[in-house]
Design a protein around this motif. Sequence first.
Motif, PDB file in Angstrom:
ATOM      1  N   VAL A  11       0.793  -1.274  -0.134  1.00 48.12           N
ATOM      2  CA  VAL A  11      -0.028  -0.079  -0.115  1.00 48.12           C
ATOM      3  C   VAL A  11       0.842   1.463  -0.109  1.00 48.12           C
ATOM      4  O   VAL A  11       1.732   1.300   0.945  1.00 48.12           O
ATOM      5  CB  VAL A  11      -1.088   0.160   1.219  1.00 48.12           C
ATOM      6  N   ALA A  12       0.606   2.055  -0.954  1.00 43.35           N
ATOM      7  CA  ALA A  12       1.308   3.242  -1.023  1.00 43.35           C
ATOM      8  C   ALA A  12       0.972   4.260   0.261  1.00 43.35           C
ATOM      9  O   ALA A  12      -0.235   4.406   0.447  1.00 43.35           O
ATOM     10  CB  ALA A  12       1.211   4.183  -2.302  1.00 43.35           C
ATOM     11  N   SER A  13       1.990   4.846   0.819  1.00 38.94           N
ATOM     12  CA  SER A  13       1.584   5.815   1.838  1.00 38.94           C
ATOM     13  C   SER A  13       2.807   6.360   2.408  1.00 38.94           C
ATOM     14  O   SER A  13       3.729   5.984   2.828  1.00 38.94           O
ATOM     15  CB  SER A  13       0.820   5.028   3.004  1.00 38.94           C
ATOM     16  N   SER A  14       2.731   7.810   2.539  1.00 42.41           N
ATOM     17  CA  SER A  14       3.670   8.538   3.114  1.00 42.41           C
ATOM     18  C   SER A  14       3.482   8.991   4.327  1.00 42.41           C
ATOM     19  O   SER A  14       4.201   9.571   5.407  1.00 42.41           O
ATOM     20  CB  SER A  14       4.536   9.513   2.218  1.00 42.41           C
ATOM     21  N   CYS A  15       2.001   8.837   5.037  1.00 47.23           N
ATOM     22  CA  CYS A  15       1.478   9.273   6.259  1.00 47.23           C
ATOM     23  C   CYS A  15       1.411   8.039   7.142  1.00 47.23           C
ATOM     24  O   CYS A  15       0.645   8.627   8.302  1.00 47.23           O
ATOM     25  CB  CYS A  15       0.438  10.455   6.087  1.00 47.23           C
ATOM     26  N   ASP A  16       1.538   7.057   6.882  1.00 49.04           N
ATOM     27  CA  ASP A  16       1.100   5.623   7.701  1.00 49.04           C
ATOM     28  C   ASP A  16      -0.010   5.716   8.111  1.00 49.04           C
ATOM     29  O   ASP A  16      -0.326   5.181   8.986  1.00 49.04           O
ATOM     30  CB  ASP A  16       2.229   5.818   8.663  1.00 49.04           C
ATOM     31  N   GLY A  17      -1.063   5.882   7.143  1.00 53.95           N
ATOM     32  CA  GLY A  17      -2.478   5.839   7.455  1.00 53.95           C
ATOM     33  C   GLY A  17      -3.087   7.045   8.268  1.00 53.95           C
ATOM     34  O   GLY A  17      -4.314   6.688   8.732  1.00 53.95           O
ATOM     35  N   ASP A  18      -2.615   8.069   8.402  1.00 50.24           N
ATOM     36  CA  ASP A  18      -3.049   9.059   9.065  1.00 50.24           C
ATOM     37  C   ASP A  18      -4.053   9.964   8.235  1.00 50.24           C
ATOM     38  O   ASP A  18      -4.658  11.035   9.040  1.00 50.24           O
ATOM     39  CB  ASP A  18      -2.056   9.972   9.690  1.00 50.24           C
ATOM     40  N   GLY A  19      -4.334   9.663   7.065  1.00 44.13           N
ATOM     41  CA  GLY A  19      -5.326  10.469   6.454  1.00 44.13           C
ATOM     42  C   GLY A  19      -4.748  11.901   5.945  1.00 44.13           C
ATOM     43  O   GLY A  19      -5.687  12.410   5.758  1.00 44.13           O
ATOM     44  N   VAL A  20      -3.371  11.841   5.459  1.00 42.30           N
ATOM     45  CA  VAL A  20      -2.921  13.046   5.080  1.00 42.30           C
ATOM     46  C   VAL A  20      -2.458  13.130   3.594  1.00 42.30           C
ATOM     47  O   VAL A  20      -2.815  14.119   2.994  1.00 42.30           O
ATOM     48  CB  VAL A  20      -1.634  13.626   5.918  1.00 42.30           C
TER      49      VAL A  20
END
Length: 74
Positions: A11-20
């Motif tokens: 899963v691509a994410s740079s906010c670690d799932g914080d919804g940013v």
Amino acid sequence: MKSLLEAGLPVASSCDGDGVCAKCKIIIVEGKENLTPENETEAFLRESKDLPKDVRISCQTHVIGDVTIDATYW
């Protein structure tokens, strides 16, 4: 996002799932009725990132039934 990670999918994410960041966006191919409704964070990201309605933010969406998705990350 949690369901994808538990299934061993990246899963691509740079906010670690914080919804940013909205990088964890997924396209709902089938089963959109089996996802929780869009929350305020997801609605804000949709508007600010100009995302179409068939795209959901995986870290803000919970699966409650069968769904088929696609994601640009894969």
